[in-house]
Design an enzyme around this catalytic site. Structure first.
Site, PDB file in Angstrom:
ATOM      1  N   CYS A 213      -0.970  -2.566   4.439  1.00 26.78           N
ATOM      2  CA  CYS A 213      -1.661  -1.916   4.024  1.00 26.78           C
ATOM      3  C   CYS A 213      -3.054  -2.362   4.661  1.00 26.78           C
ATOM      4  O   CYS A 213      -4.013  -0.983   4.500  1.00 26.78           O
ATOM      5  CB  CYS A 213      -1.647  -2.022   2.791  1.00 26.78           C
ATOM      6  SG  CYS A 213      -1.524  -3.765   2.320  1.00 26.78           S
TER       7      CYS A 213
ATOM      8  N   VAL B 111       6.693   0.732   3.670  1.00 26.58           N
ATOM      9  CA  VAL B 111       6.564  -0.223   2.272  1.00 26.58           C
ATOM     10  C   VAL B 111       6.033  -1.448   2.378  1.00 26.58           C
ATOM     11  O   VAL B 111       6.394  -2.147   3.494  1.00 26.58           O
ATOM     12  CB  VAL B 111       8.233  -1.130   1.811  1.00 26.58           C
ATOM     13  CG1 VAL B 111       7.338  -1.524   0.600  1.00 26.58           C
ATOM     14  CG2 VAL B 111       8.945   0.166   2.436  1.00 26.58           C
ATOM     15  N   CYS B 112       4.966  -1.115   1.580  1.00 27.82           N
ATOM     16  CA  CYS B 112       3.012  -2.541   2.228  1.00 27.82           C
ATOM     17  C   CYS B 112       4.027  -3.749   0.618  1.00 27.82           C
ATOM     18  O   CYS B 112       3.904  -3.478  -0.045  1.00 27.82           O
ATOM     19  CB  CYS B 112       1.842  -1.965   1.482  1.00 27.82           C
ATOM     20  SG  CYS B 112       0.879  -3.465   2.103  1.00 27.82           S
ATOM     21  N   LEU B 113       4.714  -4.553   1.344  1.00 29.71           N
ATOM     22  CA  LEU B 113       5.444  -5.723   0.882  1.00 29.71           C
ATOM     23  C   LEU B 113       5.190  -7.164   1.890  1.00 29.71           C
ATOM     24  O   LEU B 113       5.447  -7.115   2.866  1.00 29.71           O
ATOM     25  CB  LEU B 113       6.940  -5.913   0.779  1.00 29.71           C
ATOM     26  CG  LEU B 113       7.293  -6.974   0.052  1.00 29.71           C
ATOM     27  CD1 LEU B 113       6.956  -6.773  -1.401  1.00 29.71           C
ATOM     28  CD2 LEU B 113       9.178  -6.526  -0.054  1.00 29.71           C
TER      29      LEU B 113
END
Ligand SMILES: [Zn+2]
Lengths: 451, 183
Positions: A213, B111-113
């Site tokens: 992100c 996926v941003c984890l």
């Protein structure tokens, strides 16, 4: 005219003769100086150099000049322009050719009598027997994966006596070098005696991974912009086509996207070579650090082969980035290492079923292991969980373990489950050397079988 | 050790014709550790695991999550896992195979984890990762956006976010993007 002042015929390397033809105080217990030793080094010592990059070029040259005549080198890469500043065996006209082949050819041209067999392939492409053929394996690699793979292979040749002593003739020595800018390490791995790569894998810091992100929303550095183009933008545009770091067109595309991204956020520092560096996780390399580390590795290889002096015990670090610090640390083996450790020896009756074997593990004084899951040579014999695997392996419980293990008189299995020590329950993973009683071929020697 | 090499070389010549039981490929330490992780899995009912290559390839597997709570209740989400031979030195690679309208999962399945990247530690395991994925569905968060638009809607208008999620899961357009049905 030949030198007549000595009865020993001179060899090309007079300096080497000083080591090998004369007795010394630091020599190993079996060291017998003389021309036979020098000749045997040339005839019987066969060294594999893994990697033909910055370290590999140096290693090949150093080993060839240290009296080794039988060398082989394995590398899957082709020569790139950016290699030429330090991989000194390569020339501009070699760009695009396999590193292993060019490196072997160049060293043979320069050093007569040396025979080098190149292997232009992945290390995983060779079967295990290929590696067993070498006296010593010298590693000039830049990845944890590759080191770990070779280490697993080399340790798989290791055998232990029934009293858990490693059998000397099964020890496959490795000499490992690595550099990063001004820093480097050289180490000697004698499986069963000194720590293997897996025993000390924590020495390698994990690779830095930026949060996705951050890449997508708040890039702050040039590396963020490059990883955005590489990990996010590539997929968005090329649906399903995998990114190939060795394809210059792909790299160029990532570079261009990274530049756009950097401009958008006003971030300086995106260059083509930095893009390559970030994407391929290339560690900055300095030719002279490679030379120092390779020289240390080549000398250790010579010392292991000839026992003309004690070997490095067992890990040398070199740091030239702020002043110069160098030291040798003696790391210790992980006695329970799954790769190089002896594991626990268990003698079994060949008629035993898998279920009965699992019952024995619960009763075994050194194990007390319940809820066992068992794997043998990559085959899952029984899995406690998840339900889908438990179902698929349940029918094995009533089968004979000897048959399930391919009717081998002895071999390694790995089990994991729950042990209780002093009423404390912990999960554990153990290596077991299973020996079937009364089966032909059983000796007091059983294989460690690697991991 | 040269004497040993010499002896071995002679033995090899003698044994040349003898049948050598060629050792098979050895399991990496990563495979063994993964074997442990898998055999200790303890998943909630909403998560199931499968092994497309059979019981002996644990390094590539799939996980289906059917959230039993929150915005994504009723949906079915497929993830692929790829585990490296140097696991757990390196985190497993996880991709979403289901196209999902989600602030922390982009349209390509990234996926941003945190525990899959910057916060991965070798003490973590597959169970932790699957729970982490599960929580992304019960508690999507707009602070770590990968799908910028979805994150903005969740932050500014949760009601609209909810209806967008329903529309996407039922199979339909959210803005310009089409989402195949996944419930
Ligand atoms: Zn070890």
């Amino acid at each position: 005219m030949a030198d007549t002042t000595t009865s020993v015929p001179p060899s090309r390397s007079r300096d080497l003769d000083k080591l090998l033809l004369r007795p010394g105080n630091l020599v190993g217990p079996r060291f017998e100086p003389g021309t036979e030793l020098r000749d045997d080094l040339q005839t019987f010592a066969k060294v594999l150099v893994v990697g033909a990059g910055g370290l590999g070029c140096e290693l090949l040259k150093d080993l060839a000049l240290s009296g080794f005549k039988n060398l082989e080198v394995i590398d899957m890469d082709r020569i790139e322009v950016t290699n030429l500043n330090r991989q000194f065996l390569f020339r501009l006209e070699d760009v695009g050719k396999p590193k292993a082949e060019v490196a072997a050819k160049r060293v043979m041209e320069r050093i007569s009598g040396v025979h080098i067999v190149p292997h232009f392939c992945r290390i995983e492409d060779k079967d295990i027997d290929f590696y067993n053929d070498f006296s010593i394996i010298a590693l000039g690699l830049d990845s944890v994966e590759a080191r770990s793979y070779i280490n697993t292979v080399a340790c798989s040749f290791l055998e232990y006596d029934s009293d858990d002593t490693p059998r000397e003739e099964t020890i496959k020595p490795m000499v490992d070098g690595g550099t990063e800018g001004f820093k480097g390490h050289a180490r000697v791995i004698l499986p069963g005696i000194t720590p293997c790569f897996e025993c000390t894998i924590w020495l390698f810091p994990p690779q830095v991974k930026f949060p996705l992100c951050t890449l997508a929303e708040t890039p702050r550095t040039a590396a963020h912009c490059i990883e955005y183009a590489h990990l996010i933008k590539w997929d968005e545009v090329h649906h399903g086509e995998p990114f190939d770091p060795d394809n210059p067109e792909h790299m160029k595309w990532v570079y261009n996207e990274a530049v756009k991204r950097a401009e958008l956020f006003g971030i300086p520092g995106v260059t083509y070579s930095f893009t390559q560096g970030v994407v391929k996780n290339i560690i900055p390399a300095i030719a002279s650090t490679n030379a120092i580390i390779s020289a240390a590795c080549a000398l250790e290889t010579l010392k292991i082969a000839t026992e003309c002096s004690k070997t490095l015990s067992n890990y040398l670090t070199y740091n030239g980035s702020e002043g110069l610090h160098t030291k040798v640390a003696e790391f210790e083996r992980d006695k329970e290492c799954l790769v190089c450790g002896p594991g626990i020896r268990i003698e079994l009756d060949p008629s035993i079923t898998l279920q009965k074997f699992m019952d024995l593990l619960e009763e075994h004084p050194k194990l007390r292991l319940s809820k066992a899951s068992i794997t043998h040579r990559g085959k899952n014999l029984y899995m406690q969980a998840p339900p889908v695997l438990e179902e698929m392996t349940r029918s094995n419980l009533s089968l004979s373990l000897f048959n399930l293990m391919g009717k081998l008189p002895n071999d390694v299995v790995h089990v994991n489950g729950i042990t209780s020590k002093n009423d404390q329950k912990t999960t554990c993973l153990r290596k077991l050397r299973v020996v079937f009683k009364g089966v032909d071929g059983v000796t007091d020697m059983d294989t460690a079988g690697g991991a | 050790m040269i004497k040993l090499f010499k002896v071995k070389e002679k033995q090899r010549e003698l044994a040349e014709n003898a049948s050598g039981g060629a050792p098979v490929k050895k399991q990496s330490a990563g495979e063994l550790r993964l074997h442990k992780d898998i055999s200790e899995l303890n998943l909630p009912k909403s998560c199931t695991i499968s092994f497309p290559n059979g019981k002996d390839d644990l390094m590539n597997f799939e996980v289906v999550i059917r959230p039993d709570d929150g915005f994504y209740l009723g949906g079915t989400f497929l993830f692929s896992f790829q585990v490296s031979p140097i696991y757990p030195h390196e985190a497993p690679k996880v991709k979403s195979k289901t196209k999902v309208y989600h602030p922390n999962i982009d349209l390509e399945g990234n996926v941003c984890l945190n525990i899959l990247r910057e916060d991965w530690k070798p003490v973590l395991n597959i169970n932790t990762v699957i729970y982490g994925l599960y929580h992304l569905f019960t508690e999507p968060n707009y602070e770590d956006p990968l799908n910028h638009d979805a994150a903005a809607v969740l932050r500014e208008n949760p009601k609209m976010f909810e209806s967008n999620v329903r529309r996407a899961m039922a199979g339909g357009y959210v803005g310009q993007t089409f989402f195949p049905r996944c419930m």
